[in-house]
Structures are given as structure tokens and as C-alpha cells.
Design a protein around this motif. Structure first.
Motif, PDB file in Angstrom:
ATOM      1  N   UNK A 179       0.829  -1.202   0.000  1.00 27.76           N
ATOM      2  CA  UNK A 179       0.000   0.000   0.000  1.00 27.76           C
ATOM      3  C   UNK A 179       0.865   1.255   0.000  1.00 27.76           C
ATOM      4  N   UNK A 180       0.370   2.267  -0.707  1.00 24.14           N
ATOM      5  CA  UNK A 180       1.126   3.506  -0.866  1.00 24.14           C
ATOM      6  C   UNK A 180       0.609   4.613   0.037  1.00 24.14           C
ATOM      7  N   UNK A 181      -0.460   4.350   0.763  1.00 23.30           N
ATOM      8  CA  UNK A 181      -0.989   5.326   1.713  1.00 23.30           C
ATOM      9  C   UNK A 181      -1.522   4.566   2.923  1.00 23.30           C
ATOM     10  N   UNK A 182      -1.202   5.036   4.127  1.00 21.26           N
ATOM     11  CA  UNK A 182      -1.745   4.441   5.340  1.00 21.26           C
ATOM     12  C   UNK A 182      -0.945   3.282   5.883  1.00 21.26           C
ATOM     13  N   UNK A 183       0.201   2.985   5.278  1.00 21.89           N
ATOM     14  CA  UNK A 183       1.024   1.883   5.777  1.00 21.89           C
ATOM     15  C   UNK A 183       1.508   2.151   7.200  1.00 21.89           C
ATOM     16  N   UNK A 184       1.673   3.430   7.543  1.00 23.99           N
ATOM     17  CA  UNK A 184       2.112   3.788   8.888  1.00 23.99           C
ATOM     18  C   UNK A 184       0.996   3.583   9.911  1.00 23.99           C
ATOM     19  N   UNK A 185      -0.261   3.885   9.519  1.00 22.73           N
ATOM     20  CA  UNK A 185      -1.403   3.641  10.408  1.00 22.73           C
ATOM     21  C   UNK A 185      -1.525   2.159  10.723  1.00 22.73           C
ATOM     22  N   UNK A 223      -8.340   0.463  -4.528  1.00 25.61           N
ATOM     23  CA  UNK A 223      -7.788  -0.821  -4.084  1.00 25.61           C
ATOM     24  C   UNK A 223      -6.901  -0.643  -2.856  1.00 25.61           C
ATOM     25  N   UNK A 224      -6.083   0.410  -2.867  1.00 24.84           N
ATOM     26  CA  UNK A 224      -5.225   0.702  -1.714  1.00 24.84           C
ATOM     27  C   UNK A 224      -6.065   0.978  -0.472  1.00 24.84           C
ATOM     28  N   UNK A 225      -7.073   1.850  -0.618  1.00 19.43           N
ATOM     29  CA  UNK A 225      -7.858   2.277   0.533  1.00 19.43           C
ATOM     30  C   UNK A 225      -8.745   1.156   1.076  1.00 19.43           C
ATOM     31  N   UNK A 226      -9.316   0.348   0.176  1.00 16.48           N
ATOM     32  CA  UNK A 226     -10.127  -0.792   0.616  1.00 16.48           C
ATOM     33  C   UNK A 226      -9.271  -1.803   1.377  1.00 16.48           C
ATOM     34  N   UNK A 259     -12.476   5.116   5.943  1.00 12.71           N
ATOM     35  CA  UNK A 259     -13.792   4.854   5.352  1.00 12.71           C
ATOM     36  C   UNK A 259     -14.163   5.963   4.368  1.00 12.71           C
ATOM     37  N   UNK A 260     -13.920   7.208   4.777  1.00 12.97           N
ATOM     38  CA  UNK A 260     -14.194   8.342   3.896  1.00 12.97           C
ATOM     39  C   UNK A 260     -13.357   8.295   2.621  1.00 12.97           C
ATOM     40  N   UNK A 261     -12.113   7.861   2.766  1.00  9.52           N
ATOM     41  CA  UNK A 261     -11.256   7.727   1.588  1.00  9.52           C
ATOM     42  C   UNK A 261     -11.808   6.681   0.620  1.00  9.52           C
ATOM     43  N   UNK A 262     -12.296   5.570   1.160  1.00 11.27           N
ATOM     44  CA  UNK A 262     -12.832   4.521   0.297  1.00 11.27           C
ATOM     45  C   UNK A 262     -14.042   5.041  -0.480  1.00 11.27           C
ATOM     46  N   UNK A 263     -14.936   5.738   0.193  1.00 10.64           N
ATOM     47  CA  UNK A 263     -16.116   6.278  -0.487  1.00 10.64           C
ATOM     48  C   UNK A 263     -15.707   7.238  -1.594  1.00 10.64           C
ATOM     49  N   UNK A 264     -14.783   8.149  -1.278  1.00  8.63           N
ATOM     50  CA  UNK A 264     -14.343   9.102  -2.292  1.00  8.63           C
ATOM     51  C   UNK A 264     -13.639   8.414  -3.454  1.00  8.63           C
TER      52      UNK A 264
END
Length: 329
Positions: A179-185, A223-226, A259-264
Motif C-alpha cells: 500500500x502507498x498510503x496508510x502503511x504507517x497507520x 484498491x489501496x484504501x479498501x 472509510x471516507x477515503x474509500x467512499x471518495x
């Protein structure tokens, strides 16, 4: 055989095309008032002069440089973790810098029970600066920490935190390169599972440079956000089961941003979309998370409640229409 004393703290610095900032970063590290540390510079295939600048600091025996083929910030941090020898780990991004007492602040909070130590962060650019992460001086357990702080990108970033290397190595905790975003979370939530006590410090230690091309500037990607949503939720459910209203509130707080990122990312700025595809996405992904959807849109004049009811009753066509109204109004 002669054994060199291992440092108390390993500082991992992923480096990629940061020739304009890396020296300020390194000077702030090497001038720390606390000196029992090592610095691991992980040059992730930089195309500018960053690699040669890193090499120029090898004369300081606390500095170790690793050059690798470009693979992204997660792979760079993982290489740092593999080579770190300190009892504790902290991360610094190469375009940021730290206060002279950054490590000293951490060390004053090290004891037999604290497993995770965090301090305040200031964001700055060429024109202004402001505090973006604030903490009181307090110790808390996992649940209290999750109740107080969310997985917003600033709070979930790896920097401004001190972690035990033994917890990381014993449980094989790594940054997910998929994943390219949120890997730190995801990394932090996984680490938090093994923490008995979390300590927060009411001192500013980290200065985050807000740049147009910073490491955290990633666009929406479905795909990343899901994938991120499911991974974080599954990790949280290992120690925050979805069986009480109190726990659901924690899950809401921690998952609402993703969740908001996935919707967007489903709608990707387009008012017209393939309803068949959208229906499948909503059915597969959101129906079981309708309480998080409600929390996300609860301030939208009752629309969050209506949307939640539509998802519960599998009225996907109407849910799609309402989501478009909320997003594009």
C-alpha cells in the motif's frame, strides 16, 4: 571477540530525492543533546545528490548508510528495521528535522512499563508553522489511547514516536509495501496491540515540513484504501472486538478517515458511474460497516441516518443516489 556497545536508540531515516533538506535533517539529529544513538540512512534509489550527501556523513561513526533500489518508503523503513541494533526505534523523514532535545525528551520517559512514547509535532512551510499534534503528559493503556487519538494521517505517521525494537522483532511487525498510503497507520495499530502502557509528552520534538511532494502526499486509490480499511479493522478487532457500543465507538473513531477515503475513491470525482460496479462495491464493503458510515455523515442534516438505514436494508440504488448528493452537493 570485541563487542561494541549497542546504542539505546536507532533512528531510521528513509531518503528519497531530498537533497535540499537532508543536511538540515541530519544536523538536527547529530547535534542531539542525548548522544547514545545510531542513525540508519536508507537511500531508496534517489536520483538526485541525496545518496552522496548521505555518504559524506559516514565519517561520524554513529551514521550507517544503506543504498537500495527504489522500492518505496515502506521497503526503506523495513530495511532500517532489519539493520537497527538499538533497544528503541524512532523514525525521522529526510525532509523534516527534530528539536535538539528530541531524544532526551524520549529518554526521560523510558521506564519498565512504557512501550510506546509520543511527543508533539509542529508542521511548517515557507510561510507559517502550527502545532498539528498535541499531547498532555500522561500514561494510558491501549483503549484509552484509542479513545483519545484517531488514525488521522498526522497522528498515525511513524515519526515523533519511540518504539521497542524487541516488540517489533518478536512479532515480525513491518510496514506493508503493498500500500502507498496508510502503511504507517497499519504499522502503528499492529504495534499497539502489544503495548501495556503508552506515554505522551507535552513537548514539541518534531518539525514536519509541509511540501507539495512530501511522503504523505498520495491521491485516492480504491484498491489501496479498501485493502487498508480491511487490514486496519482486522488488526483492531484482535484487541477491540466489535461486541459493545463502547468498542464500536472506538472502531468508528479509528476507521472513519479511511472509510471516507474509500467512499471518495469509489466515485473518484465523477458524478456518473457504473451503478452495477458501485452496487457490488457497496454491498461487499459497506453494509457490514453501516455504523461507521452513519458516524461519517452524522452531521449531514440527518442524511447519515438515512444512508445507514438504506445500507442496512440493502437499498443500494438509493444509497448510491444519496452518496452522490452528499459528495457532490
Amino acid at each position: 571477540m570485541f563487542n561494541m556497545k549497542k546504542p539505546l536508540i536507532s533512528i531510521i531515516v528513509p531518503v528519497y530525492n531530498s537533497q535540499n533538506f537532508i543536511e538540515q535533517c541530519l544536523k538536527s539529529i547529530l547535534n542531539q543533546t542525548f548522544t547514545d544513538f545510531e542513525v540508519l540512512l536508507i537511500n531508496d534509489g534517489s536520483k538526485d545528490k541525496s545518496g552522496s550527501i548521505c555518504d559524506s556523513y559516514i565519517k561520524d561513526n554513529r551514521v550507517k548508510v544503506h543504498h537500495k533500489k527504489n522500492g518505496g518508503v515502506s521497503s526503506a523503513r523495513n530495511l532500517g528495521l532489519e539493520n537497527a541494533t538499538g533497544e528503541w526505534i524512532t523514525f525521522v523523514d529526510s525532509d523534516d528535522y527534530i528539536h535538539l532535545d528530541f531524544l532526551k525528551n524520549f529518554c526521560e520517559s523510558i521506564n519498565n512499563k512504557n512501550d510506546f512514547i509520543l511527543q508533539k509535532v509542529v508542521r511548517f512551510d515557507d510561510n507559517k508553522s502550527n502545532e498539528i499534534i498535541s499531547y498532555l503528559d500522561t500514561e494510558m493503556d491501549q483503549i484509552n489511547f484509542l479513545n483519545n487519538y484517531s488514525l488521522h494521517p498526522y497522528y498515525s505517521a511513524p515519526w515523533s514516536k519511540l518504539l521497542k525494537r524487541k516488540i517489533i522483532s518478536d512479532n515480525n511487525i513491518k510496514f506493508d509495501p503493498k500500500i502507498a498510503f496508510g502503511e504507517d497507520a497499519l504499522f502503528n495499530i499492529t504495534y499497539l496491540k502489544y503495548c501495556n502502557s503508552i506515554k505522551t509528552i507535552n513537548k514539541v520534538g518534531y518539525y514536519y515540513r509541509d511540501t507539495p511532494n512530501g511522503l504523505s502526499k498520495i491521491n485516492f486509490n480504491f484498491e489501496n484504501d479498501k485493502y487498508l480499511f480491511h487490514k486496519i479493522k482486522s488488526k483492531l478487532l484482535e484487541y477491540v472486538p466489535e461486541n459493545t457500543d463502547a468498542n464500536k465507538k472506538i472502531l468508528e473513531k479509528q476507521l472513519i478517515y479511511v472509510c471516507g477515503r474509500v467512499i471518495n475513491s469509489i466515485y473518484a470525482g465523477k458524478k456518473k458511474n457504473d451503478l452495477t460496479k458501485t452496487s457490488s462495491l457497496l454491498k461487499d464493503f459497506f453494509i457490514e460497516n453501516e455504523y461507521i458510515i452513519y458516524h461519517l455523515y452524522r452531521k449531514s442534516k440527518g442524511l447519515g441516518f438515512i444512508l445507514s438505514c438504506l445500507l442496512k436494508s440493502k437499498q443500494i440504488f438509493l444509497a448510491d443516489k444519496l452518496l452522490k448528493h452528499i459528495i457532490f452537493r
